[in-house]
Write a protein that holds these residues in place. Structure first.
Motif, PDB file in Angstrom:
ATOM      1  N   LYS A 128       0.829  -1.211   0.000  1.00 62.76           N
ATOM      2  CA  LYS A 128       0.000   0.000   0.000  1.00 62.76           C
ATOM      3  C   LYS A 128       0.865   1.263   0.000  1.00 62.76           C
ATOM      4  CE  LYS A 128      -3.598   2.425   2.502  1.00 62.76           C
ATOM      5  NZ  LYS A 128      -4.461   2.457   3.690  1.00 62.76           N
ATOM      6  N   ALA A 129       1.892   1.272   0.849  1.00 59.41           N
ATOM      7  CA  ALA A 129       2.750   2.455   0.950  1.00 59.41           C
ATOM      8  C   ALA A 129       3.445   2.753  -0.377  1.00 59.41           C
ATOM      9  CB  ALA A 129       3.778   2.269   2.060  1.00 59.41           C
ATOM     10  N   PHE A 130       4.012   1.720  -1.000  1.00 61.53           N
ATOM     11  CA  PHE A 130       4.738   1.964  -2.254  1.00 61.53           C
ATOM     12  C   PHE A 130       3.798   2.281  -3.411  1.00 61.53           C
ATOM     13  CE2 PHE A 130       8.472   0.193  -0.116  1.00 61.53           C
ATOM     14  CZ  PHE A 130       9.403   1.133  -0.511  1.00 61.53           C
ATOM     15  N   MET A 131       2.617   1.697  -3.417  1.00 65.05           N
ATOM     16  CA  MET A 131       1.682   2.018  -4.493  1.00 65.05           C
ATOM     17  C   MET A 131       1.113   3.424  -4.323  1.00 65.05           C
ATOM     18  SD  MET A 131       2.239  -0.387  -6.462  1.00 65.05           S
ATOM     19  CE  MET A 131       1.111  -0.016  -7.790  1.00 65.05           C
ATOM     20  N   LEU A 132       0.955   3.881  -3.084  1.00 60.56           N
ATOM     21  CA  LEU A 132       0.547   5.276  -2.870  1.00 60.56           C
ATOM     22  C   LEU A 132       1.634   6.222  -3.380  1.00 60.56           C
ATOM     23  CD1 LEU A 132      -1.153   5.139   0.642  1.00 60.56           C
ATOM     24  CD2 LEU A 132      -2.245   5.756  -1.532  1.00 60.56           C
ATOM     25  N   ARG A 133       2.870   5.878  -3.108  1.00 64.34           N
ATOM     26  CA  ARG A 133       3.982   6.688  -3.632  1.00 64.34           C
ATOM     27  C   ARG A 133       3.983   6.676  -5.163  1.00 64.34           C
ATOM     28  NH1 ARG A 133       6.988   3.722   0.792  1.00 64.34           N
ATOM     29  NH2 ARG A 133       7.215   5.276   2.445  1.00 64.34           N
ATOM     30  N   SER A 134       3.777   5.503  -5.727  1.00 65.02           N
ATOM     31  CA  SER A 134       3.740   5.388  -7.185  1.00 65.02           C
ATOM     32  C   SER A 134       2.638   6.263  -7.766  1.00 65.02           C
ATOM     33  CB  SER A 134       3.524   3.927  -7.597  1.00 65.02           C
ATOM     34  OG  SER A 134       3.300   3.835  -8.989  1.00 65.02           O
ATOM     35  N   PHE A 135       1.453   6.181  -7.173  1.00 65.49           N
ATOM     36  CA  PHE A 135       0.351   6.968  -7.725  1.00 65.49           C
ATOM     37  C   PHE A 135       0.557   8.464  -7.499  1.00 65.49           C
ATOM     38  CE2 PHE A 135      -3.910   8.776  -8.065  1.00 65.49           C
ATOM     39  CZ  PHE A 135      -4.163   8.421  -9.382  1.00 65.49           C
ATOM     40  N   ILE A 165      10.645  25.249 -12.704  1.00 66.34           N
ATOM     41  CA  ILE A 165       9.932  25.230 -11.419  1.00 66.34           C
ATOM     42  C   ILE A 165       8.873  24.131 -11.393  1.00 66.34           C
ATOM     43  CG2 ILE A 165       8.381  26.552  -9.924  1.00 66.34           C
ATOM     44  CD1 ILE A 165       9.872  29.092 -11.036  1.00 66.34           C
ATOM     45  N   ILE A 166       8.038  24.058 -12.434  1.00 65.85           N
ATOM     46  CA  ILE A 166       6.949  23.071 -12.402  1.00 65.85           C
ATOM     47  C   ILE A 166       7.450  21.644 -12.570  1.00 65.85           C
ATOM     48  CG2 ILE A 166       5.168  24.701 -13.106  1.00 65.85           C
ATOM     49  CD1 ILE A 166       5.272  23.397 -15.932  1.00 65.85           C
ATOM     50  N   ALA A 167       8.645  21.493 -13.148  1.00 66.69           N
ATOM     51  CA  ALA A 167       9.216  20.146 -13.254  1.00 66.69           C
ATOM     52  C   ALA A 167       9.355  19.518 -11.869  1.00 66.69           C
ATOM     53  CB  ALA A 167      10.569  20.204 -13.961  1.00 66.69           C
ATOM     54  N   TRP A 168       9.698  20.325 -10.877  1.00 67.69           N
ATOM     55  CA  TRP A 168       9.857  19.839  -9.501  1.00 67.69           C
ATOM     56  C   TRP A 168       8.550  19.925  -8.717  1.00 67.69           C
ATOM     57  CZ3 TRP A 168      14.220  17.330  -8.318  1.00 67.69           C
ATOM     58  CH2 TRP A 168      15.337  17.545  -9.135  1.00 67.69           C
ATOM     59  N   LEU A 169       7.813  21.020  -8.902  1.00 61.71           N
ATOM     60  CA  LEU A 169       6.543  21.180  -8.172  1.00 61.71           C
ATOM     61  C   LEU A 169       5.496  20.145  -8.576  1.00 61.71           C
ATOM     62  CD1 LEU A 169       5.800  25.016  -7.927  1.00 61.71           C
ATOM     63  CD2 LEU A 169       6.312  23.414  -6.070  1.00 61.71           C
ATOM     64  N   GLY A 170       5.638  19.599  -9.766  1.00 63.87           N
ATOM     65  CA  GLY A 170       4.671  18.627 -10.240  1.00 63.87           C
ATOM     66  C   GLY A 170       4.643  17.346  -9.432  1.00 63.87           C
ATOM     67  N   TRP A 171       5.777  16.996  -8.800  1.00 65.54           N
ATOM     68  CA  TRP A 171       5.801  15.714  -8.095  1.00 65.54           C
ATOM     69  C   TRP A 171       6.289  15.753  -6.653  1.00 65.54           C
ATOM     70  CZ3 TRP A 171      10.504  13.383  -6.646  1.00 65.54           C
ATOM     71  CH2 TRP A 171      11.657  13.892  -7.248  1.00 65.54           C
ATOM     72  N   ILE A 172       7.148  16.669  -6.292  1.00 66.87           N
ATOM     73  CA  ILE A 172       7.676  16.666  -4.918  1.00 66.87           C
ATOM     74  C   ILE A 172       6.582  16.931  -3.880  1.00 66.87           C
ATOM     75  CG2 ILE A 172       9.226  17.840  -3.312  1.00 66.87           C
ATOM     76  CD1 ILE A 172      11.324  17.825  -5.506  1.00 66.87           C
ATOM     77  N   PRO A 173       5.718  17.929  -4.051  1.00 68.39           N
ATOM     78  CA  PRO A 173       4.637  18.092  -3.060  1.00 68.39           C
ATOM     79  C   PRO A 173       3.734  16.854  -2.959  1.00 68.39           C
ATOM     80  CG  PRO A 173       4.862  20.088  -4.356  1.00 68.39           C
ATOM     81  CD  PRO A 173       5.721  19.045  -5.015  1.00 68.39           C
ATOM     82  N   ASN A 174       3.454  16.211  -4.078  1.00 67.91           N
ATOM     83  CA  ASN A 174       2.640  14.988  -4.043  1.00 67.91           C
ATOM     84  C   ASN A 174       3.291  13.941  -3.150  1.00 67.91           C
ATOM     85  OD1 ASN A 174       1.450  16.408  -6.116  1.00 67.91           O
ATOM     86  ND2 ASN A 174       1.495  14.747  -7.580  1.00 67.91           N
ATOM     87  N   LEU A 175       4.571  13.752  -3.347  1.00 66.33           N
ATOM     88  CA  LEU A 175       5.297  12.747  -2.578  1.00 66.33           C
ATOM     89  C   LEU A 175       5.379  13.137  -1.102  1.00 66.33           C
ATOM     90  CD1 LEU A 175       6.488  10.056  -3.308  1.00 66.33           C
ATOM     91  CD2 LEU A 175       8.665  11.188  -3.752  1.00 66.33           C
ATOM     92  N   LEU A 176       5.569  14.413  -0.812  1.00 67.49           N
ATOM     93  CA  LEU A 176       5.600  14.869   0.582  1.00 67.49           C
ATOM     94  C   LEU A 176       4.256  14.643   1.274  1.00 67.49           C
ATOM     95  CD1 LEU A 176       7.691  18.159   0.248  1.00 67.49           C
ATOM     96  CD2 LEU A 176       8.425  15.973   1.240  1.00 67.49           C
ATOM     97  N   GLU A 179       4.025  10.953   2.037  1.00 68.67           N
ATOM     98  CA  GLU A 179       4.908  10.604   3.148  1.00 68.67           C
ATOM     99  C   GLU A 179       4.331  11.079   4.483  1.00 68.67           C
ATOM    100  OE1 GLU A 179       7.334   8.485   3.068  1.00 68.67           O
ATOM    101  OE2 GLU A 179       7.245   8.323   0.893  1.00 68.67           O
ATOM    102  N   TYR A 180       3.732  12.248   4.493  1.00 65.34           N
ATOM    103  CA  TYR A 180       3.085  12.758   5.708  1.00 65.34           C
ATOM    104  C   TYR A 180       1.911  11.862   6.099  1.00 65.34           C
ATOM    105  CZ  TYR A 180       0.710  15.938   8.889  1.00 65.34           C
ATOM    106  OH  TYR A 180       0.091  16.491   9.978  1.00 65.34           O
TER     107      TYR A 180
END
Length: 188
Positions: A128-135, A165-176, A179-180
């Protein structure tokens, strides 16, 4: 996303985003078909992933969950992530944008593979944890475009600055966010 994907039907090399990628289309072997592989498969993994997030869907339709999950894993591992890695090497926005898209593709592949191997080893929590990260990384297709609209509306940056900017903003906030969420689940 369907509207964005729809503009690439029928196959043409001079439409939408490809209009600014003519150097790649004309000079890099296979760029055009690999780009289309990425665009067309991404819409399916987005749709498949949404079904997988529902605990009630899993309980009511466990066989469908498994089959959709296998589809998601296959498409990400063999089509979407590798094609994303390839086109990421030629991303607009210079080195920083390229680094972001290459990292995104590698992590997307890794998290999906770990999610798959975890369920094969019957480790449901890790699956579940890794698939949430994947999605979360799959969903970057949407959040990247969201941030683009917001930043253009608010700040009117130069196109290549925006892309970095959006290259990083597109995925890092999702992953954070994931993780939270996972951190809070562990505390319960």
């Amino acid at each position: 996303m369907i509207k964005i994907t729809w503009q690439y039907i029928p196959f043409r090399n001079d439409v939408a985003f490809l209009q600014i990628k003519q150097t790649e289309v004309n000079q890099i072997p296979f760029y055009y078909p690999i780009f289309y592989t990425h665009v067309y498969t991404a819409i399916f993994v987005l749709l498949a992933g949404f079904f997988q997030l529902s605990p009630s869907f899993l309980k009511k339709f466990p066989v469908a969950h498994r089959n959709i999950g296998k589809f998601y894993v296959f498409v990400v591992l063999f089509l979407s992530a590798p094609s994303g890695l390839f086109i990421g090497l030629f991303a607009n926005g210079g080195l920083y944008a390229k680094m972001s898209f290459v990292t995104l593709s590698i992590l997307w592949f890794y998290f999906t593979l770990k999610g798959f191997t975890s369920i094969k080893n019957k480790n449901i929590a890790q699956h579940k944890a890794f698939m949430l990260r994947s999605f979360a990384l799959t969903f970057s297709a949407i959040t990247l475009r969201f941030w683009k609209v917001i930043l253009v509306y608010l700040f009117h940056p130069a196109p290549m600055d925006l892309y970095q900017i959006i290259a990083w903003l597109g995925w890092i906030p999702n992953l954070l966010i994931i993780e939270y969420y996972l951190y809070n689940q562990l505390k319960k």
